[in-house]
Write a protein that holds these residues in place. Structure first.
Motif, PDB file in Angstrom:
ATOM      1  N   ASN A  97       0.806  -1.261   0.132  1.00  0.00           N
ATOM      2  CA  ASN A  97       0.117  -0.097  -0.072  1.00  0.00           C
ATOM      3  C   ASN A  97       0.747   1.215   0.062  1.00  0.00           C
ATOM      4  O   ASN A  97       0.411   2.209  -0.633  1.00  0.00           O
ATOM      5  CB  ASN A  97      -1.099   0.048   1.290  1.00  0.00           C
ATOM      6  CG  ASN A  97      -2.023  -0.944   1.159  1.00  0.00           C
ATOM      7  OD1 ASN A  97      -2.404  -1.336   0.130  1.00  0.00           O
ATOM      8  ND2 ASN A  97      -2.503  -1.444   2.084  1.00  0.00           N
ATOM      9  N   ASP A  98       2.019   1.056   0.757  1.00  0.00           N
ATOM     10  CA  ASP A  98       2.806   2.591   1.007  1.00  0.00           C
ATOM     11  C   ASP A  98       3.884   2.513  -0.200  1.00  0.00           C
ATOM     12  O   ASP A  98       4.225   3.752  -0.562  1.00  0.00           O
ATOM     13  CB  ASP A  98       3.199   2.639   2.258  1.00  0.00           C
ATOM     14  CG  ASP A  98       2.279   2.641   3.325  1.00  0.00           C
ATOM     15  OD1 ASP A  98       1.076   3.062   2.879  1.00  0.00           O
ATOM     16  OD2 ASP A  98       2.456   2.302   4.415  1.00  0.00           O
ATOM     17  N   GLN A  99       4.522   1.495  -0.398  1.00  0.00           N
ATOM     18  CA  GLN A  99       5.949   1.656  -1.070  1.00  0.00           C
ATOM     19  C   GLN A  99       5.875   1.157  -2.691  1.00  0.00           C
ATOM     20  O   GLN A  99       6.463   1.864  -3.390  1.00  0.00           O
ATOM     21  CB  GLN A  99       6.961   0.836  -0.415  1.00  0.00           C
ATOM     22  CG  GLN A  99       7.749   1.568   0.399  1.00  0.00           C
ATOM     23  CD  GLN A  99       7.330   1.340   1.886  1.00  0.00           C
ATOM     24  OE1 GLN A  99       6.618   0.580   2.119  1.00  0.00           O
ATOM     25  NE2 GLN A  99       7.675   2.672   2.607  1.00  0.00           N
ATOM     26  N   LEU A 100       4.963   0.443  -2.977  1.00  0.00           N
ATOM     27  CA  LEU A 100       4.779  -0.090  -4.449  1.00  0.00           C
ATOM     28  C   LEU A 100       3.890   1.072  -5.126  1.00  0.00           C
ATOM     29  O   LEU A 100       3.134   1.623  -4.810  1.00  0.00           O
ATOM     30  CB  LEU A 100       4.047  -1.305  -4.602  1.00  0.00           C
ATOM     31  CG  LEU A 100       4.898  -2.675  -4.295  1.00  0.00           C
ATOM     32  CD1 LEU A 100       3.958  -3.631  -4.689  1.00  0.00           C
ATOM     33  CD2 LEU A 100       6.197  -2.472  -5.079  1.00  0.00           C
ATOM     34  N   LYS A 101       4.486   1.480  -6.348  1.00  0.00           N
ATOM     35  CA  LYS A 101       4.043   2.320  -7.044  1.00  0.00           C
ATOM     36  C   LYS A 101       3.066   1.826  -8.173  1.00  0.00           C
ATOM     37  O   LYS A 101       3.324   0.910  -8.598  1.00  0.00           O
ATOM     38  CB  LYS A 101       5.265   3.053  -8.009  1.00  0.00           C
ATOM     39  CG  LYS A 101       6.169   4.059  -7.031  1.00  0.00           C
ATOM     40  CD  LYS A 101       6.969   4.792  -7.849  1.00  0.00           C
ATOM     41  CE  LYS A 101       8.344   5.582  -7.164  1.00  0.00           C
ATOM     42  NZ  LYS A 101       9.086   5.982  -7.962  1.00  0.00           N
ATOM     43  N   GLU A 102       2.096   2.784  -8.417  1.00  0.00           N
ATOM     44  CA  GLU A 102       1.028   2.075  -9.444  1.00  0.00           C
ATOM     45  C   GLU A 102       1.583   2.588 -10.786  1.00  0.00           C
ATOM     46  O   GLU A 102       2.287   3.724 -10.796  1.00  0.00           O
ATOM     47  CB  GLU A 102      -0.212   2.890  -9.269  1.00  0.00           C
ATOM     48  CG  GLU A 102      -1.029   2.527  -8.048  1.00  0.00           C
ATOM     49  CD  GLU A 102      -2.530   3.216  -7.843  1.00  0.00           C
ATOM     50  OE1 GLU A 102      -2.893   3.279  -8.913  1.00  0.00           O
ATOM     51  OE2 GLU A 102      -2.940   3.378  -6.891  1.00  0.00           O
ATOM     52  N   THR A 103       1.397   1.641 -11.636  1.00  0.00           N
ATOM     53  CA  THR A 103       1.847   1.952 -13.080  1.00  0.00           C
ATOM     54  C   THR A 103       0.714   2.356 -14.045  1.00  0.00           C
ATOM     55  O   THR A 103      -0.687   2.134 -13.912  1.00  0.00           O
ATOM     56  CB  THR A 103       2.669   0.764 -13.739  1.00  0.00           C
ATOM     57  OG1 THR A 103       1.691  -0.096 -13.931  1.00  0.00           O
ATOM     58  CG2 THR A 103       3.765   0.513 -12.908  1.00  0.00           C
ATOM     59  N   HIS A 104       1.167   3.302 -14.914  1.00  0.00           N
ATOM     60  CA  HIS A 104      -0.056   3.742 -15.720  1.00  0.00           C
ATOM     61  C   HIS A 104       0.524   3.525 -17.147  1.00  0.00           C
ATOM     62  O   HIS A 104       1.470   3.944 -17.620  1.00  0.00           O
ATOM     63  CB  HIS A 104      -0.192   5.454 -15.542  1.00  0.00           C
ATOM     64  CG  HIS A 104      -0.997   5.747 -14.142  1.00  0.00           C
ATOM     65  ND1 HIS A 104      -0.160   5.357 -12.866  1.00  0.00           N
ATOM     66  CD2 HIS A 104      -2.091   6.080 -13.786  1.00  0.00           C
ATOM     67  CE1 HIS A 104      -0.705   5.699 -11.836  1.00  0.00           C
ATOM     68  NE2 HIS A 104      -1.902   5.962 -12.404  1.00  0.00           N
TER      69      HIS A 104
END
Length: 104
Positions: A97-104
Motif C-alpha cells: 500500500n505504501d511503497q509499491l508505485k502504481e503504473t500507468h
C-alpha cells in the motif's frame, strides 16, 4: 518453533525460478516500481519483499498476505533472502500500500 540454523543459498534446494526473479529485478530500474523515499529506517529490505511477492505469484498464481507471511517464516529461499527476518502479513500490506508505485 523456528530454530536459528545457519544456511546458505545452496541449502535452499531448487532455486531456478527464485534466481530468475532475482536476476530480473537486478536488471530493471527498481525505482520505477518502489518508492524508496517513503522507506522507514527500520523497514524490511524492500527489494526482498518485492522478490518474495513476485516469486509467490510466479509459483502459485496468487498469494494472500498470510501466504506471504508463511513463506517468509518457513521457505528457506525467503528466509535466506530476508536474512532470517520474518515480516508479518501487516508488513507486506504496508509495503504494497505504501511503497509499491502504481503504473500507468
Amino acid at each position: 518453533m523456528l530454530l536459528e540454523i545457519p544456511f546458505s543459498q545452496q541449502d535452499c534446494g531448487d532455486l531456478t525460478l527464485f534466481q530468475t526473479i532475482q536476476e530480473v529485478i537486478g536488471r530493471i530500474n527498481i525505482g520505477k516500481w518502489i518508492d524508496f523515499h517513503r522507506q522507514r529506517q527500520d523497514a524490511y529490505d524492500l527489494i526482498a519483499l518485492l522478490t518474495i511477492i513476485l516469486f509467490a505469484y510466479a509459483r502459485y498464481g496468487y498469494a494472500s498476505l498470510r501466504q506471504l507471511e508463511e513463506m517468509s517464516h518457513y521457505d528457506l529461499r525467503c528466509r535466506w533472502l530476508l536474512q532470517g527476518q520474518t515480516p508479518s502479513y501487516k508488513a507486506y500490506q504496508r509495503f504494497i500500500n505504501d511503497q509499491l508505485k502504481e503504473t500507468h
